[in-house]
Design an enzyme around this catalytic site. Structure first.
Site, PDB file in Angstrom:
ATOM      1  N   GLN A   1     -66.637   8.522  -0.452  1.00 24.85           N
ATOM      2  CA  GLN A   1     -65.750   9.700  -0.467  1.00 24.85           C
ATOM      3  C   GLN A   1     -64.861   9.641  -1.711  1.00 24.85           C
ATOM      4  OE1 GLN A   1     -62.196   9.833  -0.058  1.00 24.85           O
ATOM      5  NE2 GLN A   1     -62.061   7.609   0.151  1.00 24.85           N
TER       6      GLN A   1
ATOM      7  N   SER B   1     -53.024   1.671   0.939  1.00 26.31           N
ATOM      8  CA  SER B   1     -54.326   2.267   0.595  1.00 26.31           C
ATOM      9  C   SER B   1     -55.121   1.467  -0.444  1.00 26.31           C
ATOM     10  CB  SER B   1     -54.088   3.670   0.047  1.00 26.31           C
ATOM     11  OG  SER B   1     -55.280   4.182  -0.492  1.00 26.31           O
TER      12      SER B   1
ATOM     13  N   GLY C   1     -60.149  13.792  12.360  1.00 24.61           N
ATOM     14  CA  GLY C   1     -60.068  13.974  10.916  1.00 24.61           C
ATOM     15  C   GLY C   1     -61.274  13.443  10.164  1.00 24.61           C
TER      16      GLY C   1
ATOM     17  N   LYS D   1     -53.322  16.634   5.510  1.00 19.71           N
ATOM     18  CA  LYS D   1     -54.645  17.202   5.238  1.00 19.71           C
ATOM     19  C   LYS D   1     -54.751  18.698   5.570  1.00 19.71           C
ATOM     20  CE  LYS D   1     -57.769  13.284   5.307  1.00 19.71           C
ATOM     21  NZ  LYS D   1     -58.964  12.722   5.909  1.00 19.71           N
TER      22      LYS D   1
HETATM   23  P1  NAD Z   1     -58.171  11.212  14.546  1.00 17.07           P
HETATM   24  O1  NAD Z   1     -57.008  10.759  15.352  1.00 17.07           O
HETATM   25  O2  NAD Z   1     -58.055  12.448  13.746  1.00 17.07           O
HETATM   26  O3  NAD Z   1     -59.435  11.393  15.517  1.00 17.07           O
HETATM   27  C1  NAD Z   1     -59.841  10.395  16.411  1.00 17.07           C
HETATM   28  C2  NAD Z   1     -61.004  10.933  17.270  1.00 17.07           C
HETATM   29  O4  NAD Z   1     -61.436   9.897  18.139  1.00 17.07           O
HETATM   30  C3  NAD Z   1     -60.624  12.099  18.159  1.00 17.07           C
HETATM   31  O5  NAD Z   1     -61.740  12.926  18.328  1.00 17.07           O
HETATM   32  C4  NAD Z   1     -60.237  11.409  19.486  1.00 17.07           C
HETATM   33  O6  NAD Z   1     -60.483  12.263  20.583  1.00 17.07           O
HETATM   34  C5  NAD Z   1     -61.202  10.228  19.496  1.00 17.07           C
HETATM   35  N1  NAD Z   1     -60.632   9.024  20.133  1.00 17.07           N
HETATM   36  C6  NAD Z   1     -59.541   8.350  19.734  1.00 17.07           C
HETATM   37  N2  NAD Z   1     -59.344   7.279  20.540  1.00 17.07           N
HETATM   38  C7  NAD Z   1     -60.344   7.275  21.433  1.00 17.07           C
HETATM   39  C8  NAD Z   1     -60.688   6.424  22.515  1.00 17.07           C
HETATM   40  N3  NAD Z   1     -59.935   5.356  22.837  1.00 17.07           N
HETATM   41  N4  NAD Z   1     -61.775   6.723  23.239  1.00 17.07           N
HETATM   42  C9  NAD Z   1     -62.547   7.793  22.927  1.00 17.07           C
HETATM   43  N5  NAD Z   1     -62.264   8.643  21.916  1.00 17.07           N
HETATM   44  C10 NAD Z   1     -61.177   8.387  21.178  1.00 17.07           C
HETATM   45  O7  NAD Z   1     -58.548   9.975  13.615  1.00 17.07           O
HETATM   46  P2  NAD Z   1     -59.456  10.026  12.298  1.00 17.07           P
HETATM   47  O8  NAD Z   1     -58.602  10.331  11.117  1.00 17.07           O
HETATM   48  O9  NAD Z   1     -60.646  10.880  12.569  1.00 17.07           O
HETATM   49  O10 NAD Z   1     -59.899   8.504  12.149  1.00 17.07           O
HETATM   50  C11 NAD Z   1     -60.812   7.907  13.071  1.00 17.07           C
HETATM   51  C12 NAD Z   1     -61.196   6.514  12.598  1.00 17.07           C
HETATM   52  O11 NAD Z   1     -62.037   6.606  11.453  1.00 17.07           O
HETATM   53  C13 NAD Z   1     -60.021   5.660  12.117  1.00 17.07           C
HETATM   54  O12 NAD Z   1     -59.440   4.996  13.207  1.00 17.07           O
HETATM   55  C14 NAD Z   1     -60.645   4.716  11.138  1.00 17.07           C
HETATM   56  O13 NAD Z   1     -61.119   3.559  11.795  1.00 17.07           O
HETATM   57  C15 NAD Z   1     -61.846   5.463  10.636  1.00 17.07           C
HETATM   58  N6  NAD Z   1     -61.701   5.931   9.243  1.00 17.07           N
HETATM   59  C16 NAD Z   1     -62.756   5.715   8.434  1.00 17.07           C
HETATM   60  C17 NAD Z   1     -62.727   6.174   7.115  1.00 17.07           C
HETATM   61  C18 NAD Z   1     -63.901   5.917   6.227  1.00 17.07           C
HETATM   62  O14 NAD Z   1     -63.943   6.462   5.105  1.00 17.07           O
HETATM   63  N7  NAD Z   1     -64.855   5.127   6.649  1.00 17.07           N
HETATM   64  C19 NAD Z   1     -61.603   6.871   6.639  1.00 17.07           C
HETATM   65  C20 NAD Z   1     -60.537   7.084   7.517  1.00 17.07           C
HETATM   66  C21 NAD Z   1     -60.603   6.615   8.809  1.00 17.07           C
END
Ligand code: NAD
EC number: 1.1.1.25
Length: 292
Positions: free
Chosen positions: A264, A21, A135, A72
């Protein structure tokens, strides 16, 4: 770390795995810069150890903690209160300990809205297309709705998250003035139409990040109009395939998720310390780590 003494308060990060992290770098840089007597440490805490982890917040009189996957949702029963941000998402990423009372917050959505605002884009009164209500996508949707987004069209593929996305749409329609709908991502004609309708487009799926770095959920550059704000929550790599396609299509405002990640953290920092995180310093520290 000469500032650590008998009065130093601990703030933790409880998740598993978590040693990669960037949060300790962010927060400790900011504590040091502002001469605040806190220290932030990451702890590998799988869900089965979470109850003891939360008890430690109380026993050690920690100021609080961040929480990430897989904790979470699992942390909610161990807390005393939830802020509206955590209530609407049924998920927590930040815990604040006020004299033994533990309150759960979700700051990811605030991170997204604040980052957009600092880049010159308000969500109030706007129309958004969001792909992915996991998430990260869920707090983006709920916080944008709380901040007066007028309409949101969520697209999710028909996987285990689809029903959760439906619940998010219901909560937004019931508890905010934003109008929300859910469409199966397989309906590509609806996605194309929605992108022509929207002011803001956010991809919160993680597609574009390893191992899917050669993929984009929008391949056709003609689906992007030039004045669309395009936001990918991925920040490694800093430019995803989706972002490259949007830029090549002439879109002026194309962003990765680094700003959201820092904001965040800044929102959590403010909850713990009452102070504004020095964003530029924190960003420089993250970039320096990137090059190590
Ligand atoms: P998650 O697994 O909880 O949710 C992923 C979402 O994307 C779900 O709705 C799923 O249905 C969809 N999804 C996954 N793979 C897919 C695909 N191949 N095609 C279409 N839809 C798809 O994951 P999360 O915790 O929401 O994280 C998502 C992404 O956000 C991470 O991979 C990371 O890149 C990014 N992230 C960004 C931050 C930030 O602060 N910018 C923080 C954490 C994660």
């Amino acid at each position: 770390m000469t500032r650590i003494d008998g009065h130093t308060y601990l703030i933790g990060l409880m998740a598993y795995p978590i040693r990669h992290s960037m949060s300790p770098t962010m927060h400790n840089t900011a504590f040091e810069a502002l001469n605040l007597n806190f220290v932030y440490l990451a702890f590998d805490v799988p869900t089965e150890k979470l109850k003891n982890g939360v008890a430690a917040i109380r026993t050690l009189d920690m100021r609080g903690s961040n929480v990430s996957m897989p904790n979470k949702q699992a942390i909610i029963p161990y807390l005393d209160k939830l802020d509206i941000s955590a209530e609407l998402n049924q998920a927590v990423n930040t815990v604040v300990n006020d004299n033994g009372v533990l309150t759960g917050y979700t700051t990811d959505g605030v991170g997204f809205v604040t980052d957009l605002k600092k880049k010159g884009h308000e969500v109030a009164g706007k129309k958004m297309v969001l792909i992915g209500a996991g998430g990260v996508g869920t707090p983006i949707a709920t916080q944008s709705a709380l901040d007066s987004l007028s309409e949101i069209r969520i697209f999710n593929r028909h996987d285990g998250r689809f029903d959760h996305a439906k619940e998010t749409v219901d909560i937004i329609n019931e508890k905010t003035n934003c109008q929300a709908s859910l469409t199966d991502l397989a309906d590509q004609a609806a996605l194309k139409e929605a992108l022509a309708w929207a002011d803001i487009f956010c991809d919160a799926t993680g597609v574009g990040m390893k191992p899917l770095e050669d993929q984009s959920l929008v391949e056709d550059p003609t689906w992007f109009k030039k004045d669309l704000v395009v936001y990918d929550t991925v920040y490694a790599p800093r430019e995803t395939k989706l972002m490259t396609i949007a830029k090549n299509a002439g879109v002026d405002h194309v962003y990765n998720g680094l700003g959201m990640m820092i904001e965040q953290g800044a929102a959590a920092f403010k909850l713990w310390t009452g102070q504004d995180m020095p964003i530029d310093l924190v960003q420089a520290a993250i970039e320096e780590k990137d090059h190590q």
